[in-house]
Design a protein around this motif. Structure first.
Motif, PDB file in Angstrom:
ATOM      1  N   HIS A  28     -33.316 -12.022 -30.360  1.00 63.01           N
ATOM      2  CA  HIS A  28     -33.218 -10.618 -30.779  1.00 63.01           C
ATOM      3  C   HIS A  28     -34.120 -10.381 -31.991  1.00 63.01           C
ATOM      4  O   HIS A  28     -33.959 -11.024 -33.032  1.00 63.01           O
ATOM      5  CB  HIS A  28     -31.770 -10.259 -31.113  1.00 63.01           C
ATOM      6  CG  HIS A  28     -30.875 -10.299 -29.916  1.00 63.01           C
ATOM      7  ND1 HIS A  28     -30.643  -9.204 -29.121  1.00 63.01           N
ATOM      8  CD2 HIS A  28     -30.194 -11.333 -29.353  1.00 63.01           C
ATOM      9  CE1 HIS A  28     -29.843  -9.549 -28.127  1.00 63.01           C
ATOM     10  NE2 HIS A  28     -29.557 -10.839 -28.245  1.00 63.01           N
ATOM     11  N   GLU A  29     -35.068  -9.463 -31.821  1.00 60.51           N
ATOM     12  CA  GLU A  29     -35.989  -9.111 -32.904  1.00 60.51           C
ATOM     13  C   GLU A  29     -35.478  -7.842 -33.580  1.00 60.51           C
ATOM     14  O   GLU A  29     -35.242  -6.821 -32.917  1.00 60.51           O
ATOM     15  CB  GLU A  29     -37.399  -8.908 -32.355  1.00 60.51           C
ATOM     16  CG  GLU A  29     -37.969 -10.177 -31.733  1.00 60.51           C
ATOM     17  CD  GLU A  29     -39.447 -10.050 -31.381  1.00 60.51           C
ATOM     18  OE1 GLU A  29     -40.008  -8.955 -31.555  1.00 60.51           O
ATOM     19  OE2 GLU A  29     -40.033 -11.059 -30.934  1.00 60.51           O
ATOM     20  N   ARG A  30     -35.313  -7.919 -34.890  1.00 61.87           N
ATOM     21  CA  ARG A  30     -34.718  -6.813 -35.632  1.00 61.87           C
ATOM     22  C   ARG A  30     -35.421  -6.656 -36.988  1.00 61.87           C
ATOM     23  O   ARG A  30     -36.184  -7.523 -37.428  1.00 61.87           O
ATOM     24  CB  ARG A  30     -33.234  -7.073 -35.897  1.00 61.87           C
ATOM     25  CG  ARG A  30     -32.340  -7.100 -34.672  1.00 61.87           C
ATOM     26  CD  ARG A  30     -32.110  -5.700 -34.111  1.00 61.87           C
ATOM     27  NE  ARG A  30     -30.989  -5.662 -33.189  1.00 61.87           N
ATOM     28  CZ  ARG A  30     -31.016  -6.026 -31.923  1.00 61.87           C
ATOM     29  NH1 ARG A  30     -32.148  -6.499 -31.409  1.00 61.87           N
ATOM     30  NH2 ARG A  30     -29.945  -5.941 -31.151  1.00 61.87           N
ATOM     31  N   ALA A  31     -35.109  -5.563 -37.667  1.00 59.36           N
ATOM     32  CA  ALA A  31     -35.585  -5.357 -39.035  1.00 59.36           C
ATOM     33  C   ALA A  31     -34.806  -6.270 -39.984  1.00 59.36           C
ATOM     34  O   ALA A  31     -33.787  -6.866 -39.600  1.00 59.36           O
ATOM     35  CB  ALA A  31     -35.408  -3.894 -39.439  1.00 59.36           C
ATOM     36  N   GLU A  53     -25.725  -6.676 -35.925  1.00 61.63           N
ATOM     37  CA  GLU A  53     -25.819  -6.194 -34.545  1.00 61.63           C
ATOM     38  C   GLU A  53     -26.414  -7.253 -33.616  1.00 61.63           C
ATOM     39  O   GLU A  53     -25.957  -7.435 -32.482  1.00 61.63           O
ATOM     40  CB  GLU A  53     -26.664  -4.924 -34.507  1.00 61.63           C
ATOM     41  CG  GLU A  53     -25.998  -3.740 -35.198  1.00 61.63           C
ATOM     42  CD  GLU A  53     -26.937  -2.558 -35.315  1.00 61.63           C
ATOM     43  OE1 GLU A  53     -28.091  -2.665 -34.832  1.00 61.63           O
ATOM     44  OE2 GLU A  53     -26.519  -1.538 -35.890  1.00 61.63           O
ATOM     45  N   ALA A  54     -27.437  -7.951 -34.099  1.00 64.57           N
ATOM     46  CA  ALA A  54     -28.066  -8.977 -33.268  1.00 64.57           C
ATOM     47  C   ALA A  54     -27.099 -10.116 -32.985  1.00 64.57           C
ATOM     48  O   ALA A  54     -27.025 -10.622 -31.851  1.00 64.57           O
ATOM     49  CB  ALA A  54     -29.326  -9.504 -33.954  1.00 64.57           C
ATOM     50  N   GLU A  90     -32.505  -6.246 -42.290  1.00 66.73           N
ATOM     51  CA  GLU A  90     -31.371  -5.589 -42.923  1.00 66.73           C
ATOM     52  C   GLU A  90     -30.084  -6.303 -42.519  1.00 66.73           C
ATOM     53  O   GLU A  90     -30.011  -6.923 -41.457  1.00 66.73           O
ATOM     54  CB  GLU A  90     -31.296  -4.116 -42.510  1.00 66.73           C
ATOM     55  CG  GLU A  90     -32.529  -3.292 -42.850  1.00 66.73           C
ATOM     56  CD  GLU A  90     -32.665  -3.006 -44.327  1.00 66.73           C
ATOM     57  OE1 GLU A  90     -31.705  -3.287 -45.073  1.00 66.73           O
ATOM     58  OE2 GLU A  90     -33.728  -2.511 -44.738  1.00 66.73           O
ATOM     59  N   ILE A 108     -32.479 -14.759 -34.320  1.00 67.00           N
ATOM     60  CA  ILE A 108     -32.663 -13.418 -34.878  1.00 67.00           C
ATOM     61  C   ILE A 108     -33.905 -13.494 -35.753  1.00 67.00           C
ATOM     62  O   ILE A 108     -33.968 -14.299 -36.679  1.00 67.00           O
ATOM     63  CB  ILE A 108     -31.455 -12.970 -35.721  1.00 67.00           C
ATOM     64  CG1 ILE A 108     -30.157 -13.103 -34.929  1.00 67.00           C
ATOM     65  CG2 ILE A 108     -31.651 -11.527 -36.194  1.00 67.00           C
ATOM     66  CD1 ILE A 108     -28.905 -12.839 -35.757  1.00 67.00           C
ATOM     67  N   ASP A 140     -28.834  -5.131 -39.192  1.00 69.51           N
ATOM     68  CA  ASP A 140     -29.600  -5.635 -38.050  1.00 69.51           C
ATOM     69  C   ASP A 140     -29.168  -7.045 -37.678  1.00 69.51           C
ATOM     70  O   ASP A 140     -29.057  -7.384 -36.494  1.00 69.51           O
ATOM     71  CB  ASP A 140     -31.094  -5.603 -38.375  1.00 69.51           C
ATOM     72  CG  ASP A 140     -31.609  -4.183 -38.521  1.00 69.51           C
ATOM     73  OD1 ASP A 140     -31.703  -3.488 -37.502  1.00 69.51           O
ATOM     74  OD2 ASP A 140     -31.897  -3.768 -39.655  1.00 69.51           O
ATOM     75  N   GLU A 169     -39.896  -8.459 -36.005  1.00 70.09           N
ATOM     76  CA  GLU A 169     -40.601  -7.998 -34.812  1.00 70.09           C
ATOM     77  C   GLU A 169     -41.930  -8.747 -34.684  1.00 70.09           C
ATOM     78  O   GLU A 169     -42.870  -8.496 -35.431  1.00 70.09           O
ATOM     79  CB  GLU A 169     -40.815  -6.495 -34.894  1.00 70.09           C
ATOM     80  CG  GLU A 169     -39.496  -5.726 -34.907  1.00 70.09           C
ATOM     81  CD  GLU A 169     -39.697  -4.230 -34.958  1.00 70.09           C
ATOM     82  OE1 GLU A 169     -40.843  -3.774 -34.733  1.00 70.09           O
ATOM     83  OE2 GLU A 169     -38.726  -3.519 -35.218  1.00 70.09           O
ATOM     84  N   GLN A 228     -30.667 -11.249 -42.612  1.00 66.38           N
ATOM     85  CA  GLN A 228     -30.154 -11.223 -41.248  1.00 66.38           C
ATOM     86  C   GLN A 228     -29.057 -12.271 -41.054  1.00 66.38           C
ATOM     87  O   GLN A 228     -28.071 -12.030 -40.351  1.00 66.38           O
ATOM     88  CB  GLN A 228     -31.291 -11.474 -40.260  1.00 66.38           C
ATOM     89  CG  GLN A 228     -32.340 -10.369 -40.222  1.00 66.38           C
ATOM     90  CD  GLN A 228     -33.566 -10.758 -39.395  1.00 66.38           C
ATOM     91  OE1 GLN A 228     -33.908 -11.933 -39.297  1.00 66.38           O
ATOM     92  NE2 GLN A 228     -34.220  -9.767 -38.811  1.00 66.38           N
TER      93      GLN A 228
END
Length: 342
Positions: free
Chosen positions: A224-227, A235-236, A229, A190, A232, A193, A257
């Motif tokens: 999985h690239e996420r913000a 979810e990832a 938070e 994780i 995030d 971006e 994360q």
């Protein structure tokens, strides 16, 4: 960087001549753009942008040529790791009698360039930048207007400017080697971006290279690239857990994360680290108080901010400053990682 052979117009008169309009029209475009016909306004703005012209009224009003202000550009205020480095910058600058103006780009290079232009218009004495992903014209704007600057968080190999950073790639390898040495082979990633964040890109590259060096194929379904938070990360991690065969470890390239990922694992009925190991990145204060306590990579954010501020103020005073200063990182092993379950 090589400079243009012909000096760009840096006065209203020069801009007016290049645009084929009067100086009064240029002044209205700058100060009251809605009063100028759109086609004329666009023509003048094109000349202004091409030549990085900055309204110099404030500079002429300054008797001593110094504003005693420093600009700091960061990509986000939602990631508290930037607060640590920014606070260190602010403390040192305040002690030296300087005020700090903070701007936030939201990982948008074009937005960052416009914010930097505004800082130059305010005639800040120097600027501290974050990372290496900038609009191509950003360095030119600063150099044309003789604004000293220092880059943090990433060494810019192509720019002959002082940089204060740590090696994001090496730090990512430190995290991955820890998991691999514990016997993990199916590891989720994780991260931020990578298309807009050069730090995330280096950490992702470290993940891929660490697997390849051990003869392990990279499964992009586990990346999985996420913000940055909690949600995030949550979810990832859920997406990683739903990809068979289930991963035995997750490298979250940010502590926020990572904590979100731990919550997702608990929600799925998994024990951390009994069923799955999780490692973070940054060593934010939350890492010591999560349950379990988070294994992570400690980065020298405060030291980086302090040293960057010291070097920038030296540049402002006309003193020579060496190129790059690379700071060490540390692996902090706590309770969220363990050998792969048998």
């Amino acid at each position: 960087m090589a400079s243009d052979s012909k000096p760009p117009p840096q006065t209203i008169r020069g801009i007016a001549k290049a645009a084929g309009v009067s100086t009064a029209t240029v002044s209205r475009v700058i100060n009251a753009p809605n009063t100028v016909k759109p086609s004329t306004r666009e023509a003048v703005l094109k000349v202004i942008n091409e030549n990085d012209y900055i309204n110099d009224g404030m500079a002429r009003a300054l008797a001593g040529g110094r504003t005693k202000t420093i600009g700091v550009a960061i990509p986000t205020i939602t990631n508290s790791i930037y607060a640590s480095s920014t606070q260190a910058i602010q403390r040192l600058c305040q002690t030296a009698g300087y005020a700090v103006i903070l701007v936030v780009s939201d990982f948008d290079p074009v937005r960052e360039r416009e914010l930097i232009r505004r800082l130059v218009e305010r005639r800040v004495d120097g600027i501290i930048l974050t990372g290496a992903d900038h609009d191509p014209g950003l360095h030119r704007v600063l150099e044309r207007h003789n604004i000293p600057y220092v880059v943090t968080w990433r060494v810019e190999a192509e720019a002959a400017v002082p940089c204060v950073a740590f090696d994001n790639y090496a730090a990512g390898r430190l995290a991955m080697d820890h998991l691999l040495d514990l016997g993990h082979r199916r590891i989720g990633l994780i991260c931020g971006e990578s298309g807009v964040n050069d730090r995330a890109l280096q950490r992702r590259k470290a993940y891929c290279d660490a697997l390849a060096d051990r003869g392990i194929a990279v499964d992009t379904a586990l990346i999985h690239e996420r913000a940055f938070e909690f949600a995030d990360g949550y979810e990832a991690a859920g997406a990683i857990l739903s990809t068979p065969p289930r991963a035995s470890a997750i490298f979250a390239a940010n502590d926020i994360q990572a904590v979100g990922a731990m919550a997702a694992c608990r929600g799925a009925g998994l024990s951390v680290p009994g069923d799955i190991s999780i490692i973070g990145f940054d060593d934010l204060p939350i890492a010591q108080f999560s349950a379990p306590r988070l294994t992570t990579v400690r980065v020298p954010a405060a030291d980086m901010g302090r040293i960057a501020a010291e070097r920038l103020l030296a540049l402002v005073d006309g003193k020579p400053v060496e190129g790059s200063h690379i700071l060490p990182v540390d692996l902090i092993v706590r309770d969220s990682t363990a050998p792969i379950p048998t």
